[in-house]
Structure formats: C-alpha cells, structure tokens
Design a protein around this motif. Sequence first.
Motif, PDB file in Angstrom:
ATOM      1  N   VAL A   3       0.841  -1.193   0.000  1.00  9.99           N
ATOM      2  CA  VAL A   3       0.000   0.000   0.000  1.00  9.99           C
ATOM      3  C   VAL A   3       0.871   1.236   0.000  1.00  9.99           C
ATOM      4  O   VAL A   3       1.834   1.332   0.765  1.00  9.99           O
ATOM      5  CB  VAL A   3      -0.909   0.024   1.251  1.00  9.99           C
ATOM      6  N   LYS A   4       0.524   2.205  -0.842  1.00 17.80           N
ATOM      7  CA  LYS A   4       1.266   3.460  -0.877  1.00 17.80           C
ATOM      8  C   LYS A   4       0.313   4.600  -0.575  1.00 17.80           C
ATOM      9  O   LYS A   4      -0.752   4.707  -1.190  1.00 17.80           O
ATOM     10  CB  LYS A   4       1.868   3.644  -2.264  1.00 17.80           C
ATOM     11  N   MET A   5       0.668   5.469   0.375  1.00 19.87           N
ATOM     12  CA  MET A   5      -0.163   6.616   0.718  1.00 19.87           C
ATOM     13  C   MET A   5       0.640   7.869   0.402  1.00 19.87           C
ATOM     14  O   MET A   5       1.774   8.010   0.848  1.00 19.87           O
ATOM     15  CB  MET A   5      -0.541   6.572   2.192  1.00 19.87           C
ATOM     16  N   ILE A   6       0.033   8.776  -0.369  1.00 20.03           N
ATOM     17  CA  ILE A   6       0.780   9.962  -0.811  1.00 20.03           C
ATOM     18  C   ILE A   6       0.050  11.227  -0.387  1.00 20.03           C
ATOM     19  O   ILE A   6      -1.161  11.356  -0.586  1.00 20.03           O
ATOM     20  CB  ILE A   6       0.939   9.976  -2.353  1.00 20.03           C
ATOM     21  N   LEU A   7       0.786  12.175   0.170  1.00 23.06           N
ATOM     22  CA  LEU A   7       0.259  13.504   0.445  1.00 23.06           C
ATOM     23  C   LEU A   7       1.007  14.484  -0.439  1.00 23.06           C
ATOM     24  O   LEU A   7       2.133  14.850  -0.149  1.00 23.06           O
ATOM     25  CB  LEU A   7       0.463  13.880   1.919  1.00 23.06           C
ATOM     26  N   GLN A  32       4.260   8.699   2.002  1.00 28.24           N
ATOM     27  CA  GLN A  32       5.178   9.719   1.486  1.00 28.24           C
ATOM     28  C   GLN A  32       4.509  11.089   1.435  1.00 28.24           C
ATOM     29  O   GLN A  32       3.390  11.218   0.931  1.00 28.24           O
ATOM     30  CB  GLN A  32       5.643   9.330   0.075  1.00 28.24           C
ATOM     31  N   ASP A  33       5.206  12.077   1.951  1.00 33.33           N
ATOM     32  CA  ASP A  33       4.727  13.461   1.965  1.00 33.33           C
ATOM     33  C   ASP A  33       5.674  14.289   1.102  1.00 33.33           C
ATOM     34  O   ASP A  33       6.823  14.536   1.473  1.00 33.33           O
ATOM     35  CB  ASP A  33       4.721  13.976   3.407  1.00 33.33           C
ATOM     36  N   GLU A  34       5.174  14.712  -0.037  1.00 32.71           N
ATOM     37  CA  GLU A  34       6.047  15.373  -1.013  1.00 32.71           C
ATOM     38  C   GLU A  34       6.582  16.718  -0.523  1.00 32.71           C
ATOM     39  O   GLU A  34       7.544  17.245  -1.073  1.00 32.71           O
ATOM     40  CB  GLU A  34       5.290  15.563  -2.333  1.00 32.71           C
ATOM     41  N   HIS A  35       5.966  17.283   0.500  1.00 35.47           N
ATOM     42  CA  HIS A  35       6.483  18.550   1.028  1.00 35.47           C
ATOM     43  C   HIS A  35       7.863  18.405   1.640  1.00 35.47           C
ATOM     44  O   HIS A  35       8.617  19.367   1.726  1.00 35.47           O
ATOM     45  CB  HIS A  35       5.538  19.105   2.088  1.00 35.47           C
ATOM     46  N   ILE A  49      -3.186   5.516  -2.248  1.00 29.95           N
ATOM     47  CA  ILE A  49      -4.197   6.393  -1.644  1.00 29.95           C
ATOM     48  C   ILE A  49      -3.625   7.801  -1.618  1.00 29.95           C
ATOM     49  O   ILE A  49      -2.574   8.043  -1.017  1.00 29.95           O
ATOM     50  CB  ILE A  49      -4.525   5.919  -0.216  1.00 29.95           C
ATOM     51  N   ILE A  50      -4.306   8.736  -2.267  1.00 32.76           N
ATOM     52  CA  ILE A  50      -3.774  10.096  -2.407  1.00 32.76           C
ATOM     53  C   ILE A  50      -4.790  11.091  -1.872  1.00 32.76           C
ATOM     54  O   ILE A  50      -5.976  11.031  -2.211  1.00 32.76           O
ATOM     55  CB  ILE A  50      -3.484  10.426  -3.888  1.00 32.76           C
ATOM     56  N   GLN A  51      -4.306  12.010  -1.047  1.00 32.35           N
ATOM     57  CA  GLN A  51      -5.168  13.075  -0.546  1.00 32.35           C
ATOM     58  C   GLN A  51      -4.927  14.338  -1.369  1.00 32.35           C
ATOM     59  O   GLN A  51      -3.780  14.743  -1.548  1.00 32.35           O
ATOM     60  CB  GLN A  51      -4.872  13.352   0.929  1.00 32.35           C
ATOM     61  N   ALA A  52      -6.002  14.975  -1.850  1.00 32.23           N
ATOM     62  CA  ALA A  52      -5.845  16.128  -2.745  1.00 32.23           C
ATOM     63  C   ALA A  52      -6.502  17.380  -2.175  1.00 32.23           C
ATOM     64  O   ALA A  52      -7.659  17.358  -1.765  1.00 32.23           O
ATOM     65  CB  ALA A  52      -6.463  15.809  -4.101  1.00 32.23           C
TER      66      ALA A  52
END
Length: 312
Positions: A3-7, A32-35, A49-52
């Motif tokens: 599972v990959k979760m991305i912010l 992973q948090d790209e910030h 799973i990506i939060q937008a």
Amino acid sequence: MKVKMILPALTEATSPFFRPAHLAPDDEIDLQDEHVERLNTDDEPDLVIIQAYITSAYRAYALADHYRQRGAYVCLGGLHVTSLPQEAALHADTIFLGPGDDTFPQFLCDLRAGQPRKSYTAPAHRSIEHIPPIRRELIKRNLYLVPNSIVVSRGCPHQCNFCYKNAFFEGGNSFYVQRVDAALAEIERLPGQHLYFLDDHLFGNARFAEGLFEGMRGMRRLWQAAGTVQSVLKPGLVEKAAASGLRSLFVGFETLSPENLRASLKYQNLHKDYTAAIRRLHANGVMVNGSFVFGMDGDDATVFDRTVEWAV
Ligand code: SF4
C-alpha cells in the motif's frame, strides 16, 4: 498487499485519510509526503491512496494517472475531491467524499472481498470515538520541524460561509470529538515536548476541552492550537489551557466590520471585544496568531491599512 499513501500537499499527515491503522498487520505501507521528501514513483504498489487539496489537485491527478497505468488500484480523497467528485473520479478507481474515518475501513473490507465501490460518502452519523491509534511509526519524524501534529476532533460547531467546513462535512454531523482519555493516550504516545493541535476549533466543545486541559496538566507539554474569539472570552477556559501548556493560539478575527461578520455568518464574533480577547491571551502568556479575510463584500481598498493599523 503493498500500500502506498501519498500527500502531495501540506504537512497534515495525520488527517483522516492517513489513518493506516485500519490496514492489516502484514500490509507493507509506504507513507510519502512530497512537502518534505522527493517522491519515489518508480515502485509498484497494489493500492495507492492520495489526498488532494485544491492547491495540489493537478499533481495528485498526475500521480493517480501514473499509478493506474502501472496497474495499481488508486483512491483519491480529501477536500478537493469532495468539492469536485466528477473531476476526481476521472483519475481514480475509488473516491472518498467527506471525512474518511468511517468509510475507509469499509472500503478496505470491500476491496479485500473483491467488491470495492466507485465512491464512498461519509455516513450521516460520524464518530471518532473508536478509531484505532495512529500508526505514527510510518511518519518520518526527522523530516518535520514540528513532528507532533495531532487532531482530536473533526470539524467545527460554527457555520462561517467562507470556510471549507460545511462543504466537506455536508450530509452529517460536522463537529465531533474523540473521547478525552483516548486523546490523552495519543498525547502520551508522542515523544518530545511540543504539540501542534490541527483541530479547527480545539475549544469548540467546552466540556471536552476542559477535560483535555485538565488531563494535560503535569504532562509538561508546550502546545499551540486554534480557537475563536468567543472561546477566548469564555471565563476560565483559556486559563486552563495555558496552565496545561498553551503558548500560541490561532484566532480567526477575519474582519473588523460587523456587516462582514453578518454576511459571512460569523455570528460568534459579532459584538465580541477583540481587544479584550487579545489582552486575555497575553495575560496568560499566550501568543496570538491572528487570521484575517480580505475581499469580503463590505470591504474596499482601505481595508488593508485599517486592519494593519488595528492589528500590528
Ligand atoms: S470558526 Fe473557523 S473553522 Fe469554524 S466554521 Fe468558522 S472559519 Fe471554519
């Protein structure tokens, strides 16, 4: 399952969509948090799973498209997805509308049963009374200036019409809190001294807030949060907060105009003495982080100078 979760935006990695506690113990999770880090997109997770947010929507869609091309099952959720579900649905296998505390576990059950739905909408009755502890070991604490962000409630009891709140929580209760003992247990699990409450209005339920502040006394924490002018002026509450370590409060003053307050349904600020609220915070050793909204219908070009003159 991998599972990959991305912010792709903001640093609120503890928000409802980032509660991997619901996943199975043998699931391999990469958060992973790209910030704060360069994304590795050369991997092959089963579920992404990506939060937008609106500011990150195009980036979120590009990432979603990338992983779908690689054969992953892709979910999108968050404020922007709830506002524009038809747009988001073009880039996802499943979308989440509203807070995901109740729907995300249901989705995982459906996915494991081979019957995931295209869309999950938060139910009318929402609760965070029985949510599992946050899997904080998945957050790379060393990358954050303030790694101890924490959320112990959802939403806000007020209805300001410029706020995200009513749109995101539409169709159900829009303000609810954790149990005080569960919130205190979550705080106990956090190392270090500083806490950053990301709740919209930590003081919104006075009984909960008083219980929380009472329980935090003696924990030797220093913390910041958000609250309203009205809650600052409520006798006793700020004093209890300060005694438990409150050192900075984000306060939504928004406008100095009663007409603007009425027009934006911010009735809780009407006829409240802003100066008295600031004095009360300062008297308790609490820094004020003031918030203002410019460009309301009753504003003209002088609003900037007038606001600065009052605030600074
Ligand atoms: S008080 Fe703040 S969080 Fe609550 S509805 Fe108004 S702007 Fe939104």
